[in-house]
Design a protein around this motif. Structure first.
Motif, mmCIF file in Angstrom:
data_model
loop_
_atom_site.group_PDB
_atom_site.id
_atom_site.type_symbol
_atom_site.label_atom_id
_atom_site.label_comp_id
_atom_site.label_asym_id
_atom_site.label_seq_id
_atom_site.Cartn_x
_atom_site.Cartn_y
_atom_site.Cartn_z
ATOM 1 N N THR A 139 0.901 -1.089 -0.185
ATOM 2 C CA THR A 139 0.024 -0.047 0.103
ATOM 3 C C THR A 139 0.853 1.148 0.050
ATOM 4 O OG1 THR A 139 -0.008 0.174 2.325
ATOM 5 C CG2 THR A 139 -1.863 -1.209 1.459
ATOM 6 N N PRO A 140 0.366 2.530 -0.670
ATOM 7 C CA PRO A 140 1.031 3.689 -0.392
ATOM 8 C C PRO A 140 1.341 3.973 0.932
ATOM 9 C CG PRO A 140 -0.577 4.057 -1.998
ATOM 10 C CD PRO A 140 -0.731 2.612 -1.223
ATOM 11 N N GLY A 141 0.669 3.839 1.956
ATOM 12 C CA GLY A 141 0.991 3.794 3.594
ATOM 13 C C GLY A 141 2.124 3.054 3.907
ATOM 14 N N ALA A 142 2.236 1.975 3.547
ATOM 15 C CA ALA A 142 3.378 1.039 3.815
ATOM 16 C C ALA A 142 4.601 1.708 3.169
ATOM 17 C CB ALA A 142 3.054 -0.289 3.435
ATOM 18 N N VAL A 143 4.478 2.020 2.110
ATOM 19 C CA VAL A 143 5.515 2.719 1.261
ATOM 20 C C VAL A 143 6.025 3.843 1.992
ATOM 21 C CG1 VAL A 143 6.543 4.015 -0.837
ATOM 22 C CG2 VAL A 143 5.208 1.825 -0.953
ATOM 23 N N ARG A 144 5.367 4.822 2.462
ATOM 24 C CA ARG A 144 5.386 5.966 3.359
ATOM 25 C C ARG A 144 6.201 5.499 4.860
ATOM 26 N NH1 ARG A 144 1.198 7.922 0.601
ATOM 27 N NH2 ARG A 144 -0.306 7.105 2.189
ATOM 28 N N VAL A 145 5.847 4.502 5.344
ATOM 29 C CA VAL A 145 6.442 3.993 6.600
ATOM 30 C C VAL A 145 7.685 3.489 6.186
ATOM 31 C CG1 VAL A 145 6.398 2.255 8.408
ATOM 32 C CG2 VAL A 145 4.379 3.606 7.658
ATOM 33 N N ARG A 146 7.831 2.611 5.195
ATOM 34 C CA ARG A 146 9.240 2.190 4.903
ATOM 35 C C ARG A 146 10.348 3.406 4.613
ATOM 36 N NH1 ARG A 146 7.737 -2.688 0.630
ATOM 37 N NH2 ARG A 146 6.601 -3.942 2.014
ATOM 38 N N LEU A 147 9.910 4.603 3.675
ATOM 39 C CA LEU A 147 10.879 5.375 3.700
ATOM 40 C C LEU A 147 11.147 6.425 4.929
ATOM 41 C CD1 LEU A 147 8.915 7.060 0.443
ATOM 42 C CD2 LEU A 147 11.234 6.074 0.493
ATOM 43 N N SER A 148 10.095 6.327 5.586
ATOM 44 C CA SER A 148 10.354 7.177 7.044
ATOM 45 C C SER A 148 11.375 6.253 7.668
ATOM 46 C CB SER A 148 9.221 7.379 7.702
ATOM 47 O OG SER A 148 9.438 7.726 9.028
ATOM 48 N N ARG A 149 11.341 5.077 7.998
ATOM 49 C CA ARG A 149 12.225 4.162 8.719
ATOM 50 C C ARG A 149 13.579 4.029 7.847
ATOM 51 N NH1 ARG A 149 7.965 -0.473 10.167
ATOM 52 N NH2 ARG A 149 6.690 0.604 11.704
ATOM 53 N N ALA A 150 13.532 4.117 6.627
ATOM 54 C CA ALA A 150 14.952 4.197 5.859
ATOM 55 C C ALA A 150 15.362 5.396 6.254
ATOM 56 C CB ALA A 150 14.568 3.891 4.407
ATOM 57 N N ARG A 151 14.866 6.572 6.060
ATOM 58 C CA ARG A 151 15.603 7.812 6.200
ATOM 59 C C ARG A 151 16.175 8.101 7.567
ATOM 60 N NH1 ARG A 151 10.559 10.041 4.616
ATOM 61 N NH2 ARG A 151 10.469 10.286 2.199
ATOM 62 N N GLU A 152 15.547 7.402 8.373
ATOM 63 C CA GLU A 152 16.010 7.375 9.909
ATOM 64 C C GLU A 152 17.264 6.719 10.197
ATOM 65 O OE1 GLU A 152 14.049 5.877 14.090
ATOM 66 O OE2 GLU A 152 12.723 7.285 12.929
ATOM 67 N N LYS A 153 17.171 5.422 9.619
ATOM 68 C CA LYS A 153 18.394 4.412 9.572
ATOM 69 C C LYS A 153 19.530 5.012 8.651
ATOM 70 C CE LYS A 153 16.125 0.026 10.514
ATOM 71 N NZ LYS A 153 15.695 -0.985 10.036
ATOM 72 N N LEU A 154 19.192 5.584 7.711
ATOM 73 C CA LEU A 154 20.286 6.261 7.012
ATOM 74 C C LEU A 154 21.010 7.437 7.637
ATOM 75 C CD1 LEU A 154 18.563 6.305 3.543
ATOM 76 C CD2 LEU A 154 20.615 4.603 4.021
ATOM 77 N N ARG A 155 20.287 8.212 8.229
ATOM 78 C CA ARG A 155 20.708 9.296 9.139
ATOM 79 C C ARG A 155 21.711 8.951 9.940
ATOM 80 N NH1 ARG A 155 15.432 11.291 9.821
ATOM 81 N NH2 ARG A 155 14.700 12.493 8.149
ATOM 82 N N SER A 156 21.127 7.780 10.607
ATOM 83 C CA SER A 156 21.931 7.144 11.647
ATOM 84 C C SER A 156 23.292 6.576 11.199
ATOM 85 C CB SER A 156 20.981 6.125 12.456
ATOM 86 O OG SER A 156 21.963 5.449 13.388
ATOM 87 N N ILE A 157 23.148 5.787 10.103
ATOM 88 C CA ILE A 157 24.472 5.067 9.437
ATOM 89 C C ILE A 157 25.387 6.274 8.933
ATOM 90 C CG2 ILE A 157 25.020 3.805 7.523
ATOM 91 C CD1 ILE A 157 22.518 2.264 7.619
ATOM 92 N N LEU A 158 25.013 7.294 8.336
ATOM 93 C CA LEU A 158 25.886 8.428 7.993
ATOM 94 C C LEU A 158 26.224 9.091 9.001
ATOM 95 C CD1 LEU A 158 23.740 9.209 4.469
ATOM 96 C CD2 LEU A 158 25.836 7.753 4.868
ATOM 97 N N LYS A 159 25.560 9.365 9.781
ATOM 98 C CA LYS A 159 26.180 10.128 11.317
ATOM 99 C C LYS A 159 27.112 9.406 11.782
ATOM 100 C CE LYS A 159 24.648 12.728 15.031
ATOM 101 N NZ LYS A 159 23.533 12.998 15.892
ATOM 102 N N GLU A 160 27.079 8.221 11.726
ATOM 103 C CA GLU A 160 28.259 7.056 12.551
ATOM 104 C C GLU A 160 29.431 7.158 11.620
ATOM 105 O OE1 GLU A 160 26.728 3.176 13.235
ATOM 106 O OE2 GLU A 160 25.078 4.015 14.314
ATOM 107 N N GLY A 161 29.093 7.166 10.236
ATOM 108 C CA GLY A 161 30.184 7.247 9.242
ATOM 109 C C GLY A 161 31.199 8.547 9.532
ATOM 110 N N ASP A 162 30.513 9.633 9.815
ATOM 111 C CA ASP A 162 31.104 10.811 9.984
ATOM 112 C C ASP A 162 32.043 11.047 11.282
ATOM 113 O OD1 ASP A 162 30.032 11.823 7.463
ATOM 114 O OD2 ASP A 162 28.376 13.048 8.559
ATOM 115 N N HIS A 163 31.491 10.291 12.246
ATOM 116 C CA HIS A 163 32.043 10.425 13.473
ATOM 117 C C HIS A 163 32.979 9.096 13.783
ATOM 118 C CE1 HIS A 163 30.230 14.049 14.155
ATOM 119 N NE2 HIS A 163 28.989 13.624 14.205
ATOM 120 N N GLY A 164 32.801 8.072 13.212
ATOM 121 C CA GLY A 164 33.345 6.732 13.560
ATOM 122 C C GLY A 164 34.410 6.630 12.802
#
Length: 164
Positions: A139-164
């Motif tokens: 569903t489009p709602g599931a797609v939006r949830v996946r995108l939101s969760r993915a953005r959150e994870k990507l922020r975390s991953i990329l932030k760790e990469g900057d400081h790790g």
């Protein structure tokens, strides 16, 4: 059922225009270049066989993406394996060469498969959530949830990469 020459030419033109998108989607699912190529090849064969039955010919690019996603998933299930992140090639795959951002592509590759597929279709292929939902069978709602969760994870991953 034979494909008329004009329709065959259209199929080939759209396929040529979509080849990078198909490969990128298959690679995001299989995480292996050889498997991605195999999935795309199988998807193209299936699509060509069924092309005469496609009612909305203007939806051919999205239809090819859906078939490719299904073939890549089927290939992964058949092989019943996962590829550890350590086994991913250190050299950037095709999408980084286009975008120039290998760190982001590597981060995308570390996402769970459903989020990875969604991110590739939304950000790399620039498809709307409704179309992504049709391609992925959700569903489009599931797609939006996946995108939101993915953005959150990507922020975390990329932030760790900057400081790790």
């Amino acid at each position: 059922m034979a494909v008329p020459e004009q329709e065959r030419d259209r199929f080939c033109r759209v396929l040529h225009e979509s080849r990078t998108s198909l490969y990128r989607l298959a690679l995001s699912i299989t995480r292996n270049s050889d498997d991605a190529q195999e999935a795309v090849a199988e998807a193209v064969c299936r699509a060509y066989e069924r092309y005469p039955q496609l009612r909305e010919k203007d939806k051919l690019p999205q239809w090819l993406l859906r078939i490719t996603a299904n073939e890549a998933r089927r290939l992964c299930q058949r092989r019943s394996r996962t590829v550890p992140l350590e086994d991913l090639p250190a050299e950037p795959a095709a999408p980084e060469r286009e975008t120039g951002d290998g760190a982001l592509w590597q981060a995308v590759q570390s996402l769970p498969r459903d989020q990875r597929e969604t991110v590739v279709l939304f950000y790399y292929e620039d498809l709307p959530t409704e179309e992504i939902a049709r391609i992925l069978g959700t569903t489009p709602g599931a797609v939006r949830v996946r995108l939101s969760r993915a953005r959150e994870k990507l922020r975390s991953i990329l932030k760790e990469g900057d400081h790790g």
